[in-house]
Design an enzyme around this catalytic site. Structure first.
Site, PDB file in Angstrom:
ATOM      1  N   ASP A  52       6.123 -67.159  48.678  1.00 29.93           N
ATOM      2  CA  ASP A  52       5.262 -68.212  49.219  1.00 29.93           C
ATOM      3  C   ASP A  52       5.137 -68.031  50.735  1.00 29.93           C
ATOM      4  OD1 ASP A  52       7.726 -69.030  50.238  1.00 29.93           O
ATOM      5  OD2 ASP A  52       8.021 -70.510  48.662  1.00 29.93           O
ATOM      6  N   ASP A  54       5.243 -70.151  54.432  1.00 29.34           N
ATOM      7  CA  ASP A  54       5.566 -71.394  55.123  1.00 29.34           C
ATOM      8  C   ASP A  54       4.866 -71.399  56.470  1.00 29.34           C
ATOM      9  OD1 ASP A  54       7.571 -72.228  53.147  1.00 29.34           O
ATOM     10  OD2 ASP A  54       8.690 -70.500  53.880  1.00 29.34           O
ATOM     11  N   ASP A 128      17.641 -69.146  60.717  1.00 28.12           N
ATOM     12  CA  ASP A 128      18.888 -68.499  60.305  1.00 28.12           C
ATOM     13  C   ASP A 128      18.972 -67.029  60.719  1.00 28.12           C
ATOM     14  OD1 ASP A 128      16.958 -67.925  58.405  1.00 28.12           O
ATOM     15  OD2 ASP A 128      18.115 -68.601  56.678  1.00 28.12           O
TER      16      ASP A 128
HETATM   17  P1  ATP Z   1      12.298 -67.048  50.276  1.00 24.86           P
HETATM   18  O1  ATP Z   1      11.212 -68.117  50.306  1.00 24.86           O
HETATM   19  O2  ATP Z   1      11.812 -65.681  49.987  1.00 24.86           O
HETATM   20  O3  ATP Z   1      13.468 -67.433  49.481  1.00 24.86           O
HETATM   21  P2  ATP Z   1      12.505 -67.755  53.048  1.00 24.86           P
HETATM   22  O4  ATP Z   1      13.116 -67.015  54.199  1.00 24.86           O
HETATM   23  O5  ATP Z   1      11.053 -68.055  53.150  1.00 24.86           O
HETATM   24  O6  ATP Z   1      12.867 -66.932  51.762  1.00 24.86           O
HETATM   25  P3  ATP Z   1      12.851 -70.583  52.776  1.00 24.86           P
HETATM   26  O7  ATP Z   1      13.975 -71.298  52.152  1.00 24.86           O
HETATM   27  O8  ATP Z   1      11.512 -70.662  52.170  1.00 24.86           O
HETATM   28  O9  ATP Z   1      13.331 -69.070  52.874  1.00 24.86           O
HETATM   29  O10 ATP Z   1      12.806 -71.035  54.284  1.00 24.86           O
HETATM   30  C1  ATP Z   1      11.748 -70.712  55.180  1.00 24.86           C
HETATM   31  C2  ATP Z   1      12.288 -70.401  56.556  1.00 24.86           C
HETATM   32  O11 ATP Z   1      12.984 -71.542  57.071  1.00 24.86           O
HETATM   33  C3  ATP Z   1      13.336 -69.294  56.588  1.00 24.86           C
HETATM   34  O12 ATP Z   1      12.744 -68.031  56.663  1.00 24.86           O
HETATM   35  C4  ATP Z   1      14.116 -69.628  57.851  1.00 24.86           C
HETATM   36  O13 ATP Z   1      13.432 -69.233  58.993  1.00 24.86           O
HETATM   37  C5  ATP Z   1      14.125 -71.148  57.812  1.00 24.86           C
HETATM   38  N1  ATP Z   1      15.322 -71.636  57.098  1.00 24.86           N
HETATM   39  C6  ATP Z   1      15.440 -71.951  55.800  1.00 24.86           C
HETATM   40  N2  ATP Z   1      16.657 -72.375  55.495  1.00 24.86           N
HETATM   41  C7  ATP Z   1      17.351 -72.340  56.633  1.00 24.86           C
HETATM   42  C8  ATP Z   1      18.682 -72.672  56.986  1.00 24.86           C
HETATM   43  N3  ATP Z   1      19.537 -73.118  56.069  1.00 24.86           N
HETATM   44  N4  ATP Z   1      19.052 -72.516  58.279  1.00 24.86           N
HETATM   45  C9  ATP Z   1      18.176 -72.074  59.216  1.00 24.86           C
HETATM   46  N5  ATP Z   1      16.933 -71.738  58.935  1.00 24.86           N
HETATM   47  C10 ATP Z   1      16.497 -71.866  57.672  1.00 24.86           C
HETATM   48 MG    MG Z   2       9.879 -69.262  51.759  1.00 23.36          MG
END
Ligand code: ATP
Ligand code: MG
EC number: 2.7.7.19
Length: 493
Positions: A52, A54, A128
């Site tokens: 997805d 964001d 993160d």
């Molecule tokens: P995926 O959607 O492929 O699992 P993602 O990196 O997009 O991976 P998400 O959970 O959708 O993960 O979160 C979007 C973004 O928000 C992350 O890329 C990160 O920058 C931030 N983020 C998410 N969770 C955390 C956290 N626990 N601490 C700090 N930043 C976070």
């Molecule tokens: Mg994501």
């Protein structure tokens, strides 16, 4: 901070769905800054297919709501976000965050409230991993890279921003995210993380809400590398925190189920994450079942009680939502139905909503060398591919074998549980899990008992008026706001 040319990073607007472009464009038109950030940018740079996209903006959630009106919902308390619907898709729009103000962290340093808006630089340092903190403006064709994340992408290194111990203390879920991204992307974990990622550190996961851990466990199960991540979860001590009752010695059954889950995802099939919970907790269920039967509890009741017990214990770590609980218990219940089906019920059983999941489960047990299935996994496998005539012959032959077994059992004077049941066997299948057996419904049932005699009228599916009792389940259904983008259909359509 360096500004990278998007095209040089392998990014182009052609790779983006119209929904995310719509969100970025609408915010920009309203005078706000807006970027794509996180996994979407990271995965595109790595040549992967993002799950997805964001968005992040300097507009506050209520300003985002002003821009999108009814297409926007503000969600979350600890971490307030805007959900924007674009066509059938949902885009998460976060506001730039500053470090949290004082007095919103727990005694262990965990952030409890995180809604302090800030600048893009502050937002960056709150993220993160470096590879998750690149800001892509698709219309300008640029990527803002504050920490040379591009090098980590090239070197396949997972690096936490800031001090790893502090970042884990702030949010222990980052430990799970470390392992998830390392497994998913096949990245090396930065030695600075490895140094602090100890079993003691994983104890912090106990402070995380079981709801959040359930969500995270689903991500682990559905990311397509479950088999790869299991030994990592065990090695780092995370397994114990998530599945306290499941031994760290992975059984052949769990191993096969994990491989099977990954394969299904690879070929684009749906999976139900609750299925893997059924697998993980199967041995615990059997143990508990044996405990009850040894006490003289009849089999059906022992199964129901064992199911409730095991799931309740797991729910102290990762909450098990009601639908998942019912699913898991039905899969377990199916095991005994599929093992000794009443011949009259075979056809109906094969058409049952839970048949496919129950059958897949049994076949995996069988393939992992579980002989207690008595070859019925293979029997059902063959049965499904038969013509009507062949099916009839298969049922007769099964029936003969069953009668033979029963005579043998009688000769050996072992009471056969199914004998009496057979007399009243019909083609109607009883519910696998009785609603009245689920945890909280029990008390609600008794509370509603007095009203149960009253009748209410409803319009049924055929459009006719029908009288139903006041305790009919349809009257108890709550309206649930579902986030359709996150619903995973399953198990094996
Ligand atoms: P995926 O959607 O492929 O699992 P993602 O990196 O997009 O991976 P998400 O959970 O959708 O993960 O979160 C979007 C973004 O928000 C992350 O890329 C990160 O920058 C931030 N983020 C998410 N969770 C955390 C956290 N626990 N601490 C700090 N930043 C976070
Ligand atoms: Mg994501």
């Amino acid at each position: 901070m360096q500004t990278l040319r998007a095209s040089k990073c392998g990014l182009s607007t052609a790779q983006l769905p119209s929904s995310i472009l719509d969100v970025i464009d609408s915010l920009t038109k309203a005078g706000y800054e807006a970027y794509i950030v996180g996994g979407g940018v990271r995965d595109l740079m790595l040549g992967l297919n993002p799950k997805d996209f964001d968005a992040v903006t300097n507009a506050t959630p209520s300003q985002v709501k002003e821009v999108f009106g009814r297409r926007c919902r503000i969600i979350g308390r600890r971490f307030e976000l805007a959900h924007v619907y674009s066509g059938r898709e949902l885009i998460e729009v976060a506001t730039f965050r500053a470090p949290p103000k004082k007095a919103v962290t727990s005694a262990q340093g965990m952030i409890l409230r995180d809604n302090n808006w800030g600048t893009i630089e502050q937002d960056f340092s709150r993220r993160d991993f470096s590879i998750n903190a690149m800001y892509y403006q698709p219309r300008k064709g640029i990527v803002l890279d504050f920490c040379n994340a591009i090098d980590d992408i090239r070197n396949k290194t997972l690096r936490l921003l800031g001090d790893p111990a502090l970042r884990f203390e702030e949010d222990p879920v980052r430990m799970l995210r470390t392992l998830r991204f390392a497994a998913k992307l096949n990245f090396d974990i930065d030695p600075a993380i490895l140094k602090v990622f100890t079993p003691e550190m994983t104890q912090l996961l106990r402070d995380v809400s079981p709801h959040r851990l359930y969500d995270e466990s689903q991500k682990l199960f559905t990311m397509g590398h479950l088999y790869r991540i299991m030994p990592m979860l065990i090695e780092f001590g995370v397994w114990r925190q998530l599945f306290a009752e499941v031994p760290t010695q992975i059984t052949k059954f769990i191993e096969l189920a994990a491989k099977n889950t990954d394969q299904r995802i690879q070929i684009g099939k749906t999976i139900n994450p609750a299925f893997f919970y059924a697998v993980l907790l199967w041995e615990n269920f059997l143990e508990r079942y044996n405990f009850y039967t040894a006490k003289g509890v009849v089999a059906a009741e022992a199964r129901a009680q064992a199911g409730l017990d095991v799931l309740k214990r797991q729910a102290t770590r990762t909450i098990i939502p009601r639908f998942a609980e019912t699913f898991v218990r039905e899969v377990w219940e199916m095991q005994s139905r599929l093992l000794q089906p009443k011949p009259q019920q075979i056809e109906a059983l094969a058409g049952h909503a839970r048949f496919r999941a129950g059958f897949d489960f049994m076949l995996l047990r069988e393939k992992s060398g579980d002989q207690t299935t008595q070859g019925m996994g293979a029997w059902w496998d063959a049965y499904q591919n038969m013509s009507t005539d062949e099916k009839e012959r298969a049922i007769s032959s099964y029936n003969r074998q069953r009668a033979k077994n029963r005579r043998k059992a009688q000769d050996e004077a072992v009471p056969v549980e199914t004998q009496n049941q057979d007399k009243k066997a019909s083609t109607v299948i009883e519910p696998l899990v009785k609603e009245s057996e689920t945890r909280s419904r029990r008390s609600r049932r008794s509370r509603n008992h007095e009203q149960s005699e009253q009748l209410t009228t409803i319009i049924n599916q055929q459009g006719q008026v029908e009288s139903i009792q006041a305790d009919h389940p349809i009257l108890k259904r709550k309206r649930v706001q579902r986030d359709l983008a996150k619903v995973i259909f399953g198990p094996t359509q």
